[in-house]
Scaffold this active site. Sequence first.
Site, PDB file in Angstrom:
ATOM      1  N   HIS A   1       0.854  -1.198   0.000  1.00 35.87           N
ATOM      2  CA  HIS A   1       0.000   0.000   0.000  1.00 35.87           C
ATOM      3  C   HIS A   1       0.885   1.241   0.000  1.00 35.87           C
ATOM      4  O   HIS A   1       1.948   1.256   0.621  1.00 35.87           O
ATOM      5  CB  HIS A   1      -0.905   0.026   1.241  1.00 35.87           C
ATOM      6  CG  HIS A   1      -2.076   0.936   1.092  1.00 35.87           C
ATOM      7  ND1 HIS A   1      -1.984   2.289   1.302  1.00 35.87           N
ATOM      8  CD2 HIS A   1      -3.337   0.692   0.693  1.00 35.87           C
ATOM      9  CE1 HIS A   1      -3.170   2.839   1.067  1.00 35.87           C
ATOM     10  NE2 HIS A   1      -4.003   1.905   0.696  1.00 35.87           N
TER      11      HIS A   1
ATOM     12  N   ASP B   1      -7.935  -5.216  -0.221  1.00 34.79           N
ATOM     13  CA  ASP B   1      -8.402  -6.111  -1.297  1.00 34.79           C
ATOM     14  C   ASP B   1      -8.041  -7.573  -1.072  1.00 34.79           C
ATOM     15  O   ASP B   1      -8.487  -8.439  -1.830  1.00 34.79           O
ATOM     16  CB  ASP B   1      -7.815  -5.644  -2.646  1.00 34.79           C
ATOM     17  CG  ASP B   1      -8.359  -4.288  -3.045  1.00 34.79           C
ATOM     18  OD1 ASP B   1      -7.566  -3.399  -3.412  1.00 34.79           O
ATOM     19  OD2 ASP B   1      -9.590  -4.103  -2.962  1.00 34.79           O
TER      20      ASP B   1
HETATM   21  C1  SDX Z   1      -6.129   0.100  -3.114  1.00 32.11           C
HETATM   22  O1  SDX Z   1      -4.313   4.574  -2.090  1.00 32.11           O
HETATM   23  C2  SDX Z   1      -5.305   3.961  -1.517  1.00 32.11           C
HETATM   24  O2  SDX Z   1      -5.764   4.301  -0.449  1.00 32.11           O
HETATM   25  C3  SDX Z   1      -5.867   2.781  -2.305  1.00 32.11           C
HETATM   26  C4  SDX Z   1      -6.888   1.941  -1.569  1.00 32.11           C
HETATM   27  C5  SDX Z   1      -8.169   2.704  -1.328  1.00 32.11           C
HETATM   28  O3  SDX Z   1      -8.882   2.367  -0.357  1.00 32.11           O
HETATM   29  O4  SDX Z   1      -8.497   3.592  -2.171  1.00 32.11           O
HETATM   30  O5  SDX Z   1      -6.366   1.498  -0.330  1.00 32.11           O
HETATM   31  C6  SDX Z   1      -7.280   0.715  -2.390  1.00 32.11           C
HETATM   32  O6  SDX Z   1      -5.880   0.450  -4.238  1.00 32.11           O
HETATM   33  C7  SDX Z   1      -5.257  -0.906  -2.394  1.00 32.11           C
HETATM   34  C8  SDX Z   1      -4.055  -1.418  -3.262  1.00 32.11           C
HETATM   35  C9  SDX Z   1      -4.561  -2.498  -4.222  1.00 32.11           C
HETATM   36  N1  SDX Z   1      -3.502  -2.884  -5.158  1.00 32.11           N
HETATM   37  C10 SDX Z   1      -2.845  -4.062  -5.068  1.00 32.11           C
HETATM   38  O7  SDX Z   1      -3.023  -4.885  -4.158  1.00 32.11           O
HETATM   39  C11 SDX Z   1      -1.849  -4.325  -6.199  1.00 32.11           C
HETATM   40  C12 SDX Z   1      -0.552  -4.920  -5.621  1.00 32.11           C
HETATM   41  N2  SDX Z   1       0.133  -3.865  -4.843  1.00 32.11           N
HETATM   42  C13 SDX Z   1       0.968  -3.003  -5.554  1.00 32.11           C
HETATM   43  O8  SDX Z   1       1.124  -3.017  -6.910  1.00 32.11           O
HETATM   44  C14 SDX Z   1       1.567  -1.826  -4.772  1.00 32.11           C
HETATM   45  O9  SDX Z   1       1.889  -2.270  -3.524  1.00 32.11           O
HETATM   46  C15 SDX Z   1       0.695  -0.586  -4.688  1.00 32.11           C
HETATM   47  C16 SDX Z   1       0.246  -0.147  -6.026  1.00 32.11           C
HETATM   48  C17 SDX Z   1      -0.496  -0.838  -3.818  1.00 32.11           C
HETATM   49  C18 SDX Z   1       1.540   0.516  -4.035  1.00 32.11           C
HETATM   50  O10 SDX Z   1       2.525   0.821  -4.925  1.00 32.11           O
HETATM   51  P1  SDX Z   1       3.708   1.894  -4.582  1.00 32.11           P
HETATM   52  O11 SDX Z   1       3.429   2.591  -3.299  1.00 32.11           O
HETATM   53  O12 SDX Z   1       3.909   2.715  -5.814  1.00 32.11           O
HETATM   54  O13 SDX Z   1       4.917   0.983  -4.301  1.00 32.11           O
HETATM   55  P2  SDX Z   1       5.860   0.375  -5.425  1.00 32.11           P
HETATM   56  O14 SDX Z   1       5.051  -0.228  -6.542  1.00 32.11           O
HETATM   57  O15 SDX Z   1       6.882   1.407  -5.763  1.00 32.11           O
HETATM   58  O16 SDX Z   1       6.579  -0.852  -4.634  1.00 32.11           O
HETATM   59  C19 SDX Z   1       7.659  -0.621  -3.742  1.00 32.11           C
HETATM   60  C20 SDX Z   1       8.459  -1.925  -3.759  1.00 32.11           C
HETATM   61  C21 SDX Z   1       8.874  -2.340  -5.172  1.00 32.11           C
HETATM   62  O17 SDX Z   1      10.049  -3.139  -5.041  1.00 32.11           O
HETATM   63  P3  SDX Z   1      11.526  -2.441  -5.298  1.00 32.11           P
HETATM   64  O18 SDX Z   1      11.441  -1.733  -6.657  1.00 32.11           O
HETATM   65  O19 SDX Z   1      11.700  -1.462  -4.138  1.00 32.11           O
HETATM   66  O20 SDX Z   1      12.494  -3.587  -5.278  1.00 32.11           O
HETATM   67  O21 SDX Z   1       7.633  -3.002  -3.281  1.00 32.11           O
HETATM   68  C22 SDX Z   1       7.436  -3.949  -4.327  1.00 32.11           C
HETATM   69  C23 SDX Z   1       7.769  -3.243  -5.629  1.00 32.11           C
HETATM   70  O22 SDX Z   1       8.206  -4.178  -6.613  1.00 32.11           O
HETATM   71  N3  SDX Z   1       6.020  -4.349  -4.267  1.00 32.11           N
HETATM   72  C24 SDX Z   1       5.570  -5.589  -4.434  1.00 32.11           C
HETATM   73  C25 SDX Z   1       4.184  -5.501  -4.255  1.00 32.11           C
HETATM   74  N4  SDX Z   1       3.827  -4.236  -3.994  1.00 32.11           N
HETATM   75  C26 SDX Z   1       4.969  -3.519  -4.007  1.00 32.11           C
HETATM   76  N5  SDX Z   1       6.214  -6.759  -4.718  1.00 32.11           N
HETATM   77  C27 SDX Z   1       5.437  -7.859  -4.809  1.00 32.11           C
HETATM   78  N6  SDX Z   1       4.076  -7.867  -4.640  1.00 32.11           N
HETATM   79  C28 SDX Z   1       3.429  -6.698  -4.364  1.00 32.11           C
HETATM   80  N7  SDX Z   1       2.092  -6.711  -4.199  1.00 32.11           N
END
Ligand code: SDX
Length: 429
Positions: free
Chosen positions: A307, A364
């Site tokens: 998140h 989710d």
């Molecule tokens: C919602 O913003 C809100 O409030 C949203 C929400 C709401 O109520 O409106 O809470 C609802 O959208 C919840 C999120 C749902 N999405 C997912 O579950 C999709 C999977 N999660 C991600 O793609 C990610 O964690 C996000 C999109 C939720 C957050 O992305 P960020 O903050 O931009 O973080 P990032 O993508 O830059 O990740 C940071 C690191 C990365 O690794 P490095 O480059 O540092 O090595 O964490 C890793 C990412 O690769 N990472 C994951 C991961 N999520 C982040 N690795 C594996 N699996 C994951 N799910």
Amino acid sequence: MSNPAQIILDGKTFELPVIEGSENEKAIDIGKLRDLTGYITYDVGYKNTGVTKSAITFLDGEEGILRYRGYPIEQLAEKSNFLEVAYLLIYGDLPTKEQYAAFDKSIDDHSMIHEDVKTILHGFPSYAHPMGVLSSLICSLTAFYPESLNPNASEKTINDSIIRLIAKMPTMVAWAYKKSKGRPVNYPIRSLEYCANFMHMMFADPTEIYEVDPVVSDALNKLLILHADHEQNCSTSTVRIVGSSQASLYGSISAGINALWGPLHGGANQEVIEMLDQIKNDGGDTKKWIAKAKDKNDPFRLMGFGHRVYKNFDPRAKIIKKACDDILHKLGVNDPVLAIAKELEQAALNDEYFVERKLYPNVDFYSGIIYRALGIPTNMFTVMFALGRLPGWIAQWKELRNTKEPIGRPRQVYIGEKTRDYVSMVDRG
Ligand code: SDX
């Protein structure tokens, strides 16, 4: 200017005001930065940028705190119902008994939709994704209620639009579902409570009497409350920036629905259940899939994990996980993917990759398991998120309108070609 921020640029020191919110959040007000220094800030994804001051929802990502108008989400999920929470978010306070009764009646009075909407609905193929259908039907309200297009509309006209949205979206969602099944639509029933009415429109069939199980309507109330608002997330920011151009409430909400659709945002709940089914069908080897999620060469992500703001735990996920056990037990549903989800959570919480990146289950991760137990099809999960988020979107749009915020228009840092002269096709070779 008390306790300003100081920034040194090209040997000159500039002072910028610091503002503080009611929960001691601090921000540097850069409203005059470009005039003072010629510089702008750069923050891709707005990870460190506040775009407004809001009094609607407070969340603390480090402490796992979420409050709607000051009320802790845990108390609202336990003691309130979705319509009451919608009133709280939109109007700012919990309603009195009389206010609630009037609100509930106004919702009942407007829950029907114009029969011509069926023409739009039947224009879609049965396999259309319900999020695309919903954003279209919501936007069609601008045609049936053209007074909503007036940026200087009266408070009554604005409130009429608000009531119509809360009242009609459940009917539209249920009609989209019936359309996808080729089954006749159901009409709202005034005597049914909001969530029970929705479930009735979704699953009643002319061939038999359909009684809504109170366990089901209670579960749905809880889920919709937990999704009702979440400050400046992607879809809410979309609603606000579209609303900042003085677009109608219906047009702004339709835009928010499309932003929520993305798999990184509200579309994640559908992706999670499809991921869990894939892991189950692959033999349930959670270690294998955790390794895939960590592998930078593998596009697989652990959907429902991570998140932007919560770096400890998502309080909604904790409540939904507990509700999962309760609701599946009460309904006598045994879904094998629940055990897989819990195993994935445990494995991730003990894995350096996830711990280091502060990746925890988000709203989710478990919600789809409950939706499936309630009989809601997977491709409708994100529509359920939209149904829950609607009052939050409305409240945020209303706040932006009432505070008369300027049109949203971010800046950029240009990295393209420097100036060059036009060369005619003949001379280009
Ligand atoms: C919602 O913003 C809100 O409030 C949203 C929400 C709401 O109520 O409106 O809470 C609802 O959208 C919840 C999120 C749902 N999405 C997912 O579950 C999709 C999977 N999660 C991600 O793609 C990610 O964690 C996000 C999109 C939720 C957050 O992305 P960020 O903050 O931009 O973080 P990032 O993508 O830059 O990740 C940071 C690191 C990365 O690794 P490095 O480059 O540092 O090595 O964490 C890793 C990412 O690769 N990472 C994951 C991961 N999520 C982040 N690795 C594996 N699996 C994951 N799910």
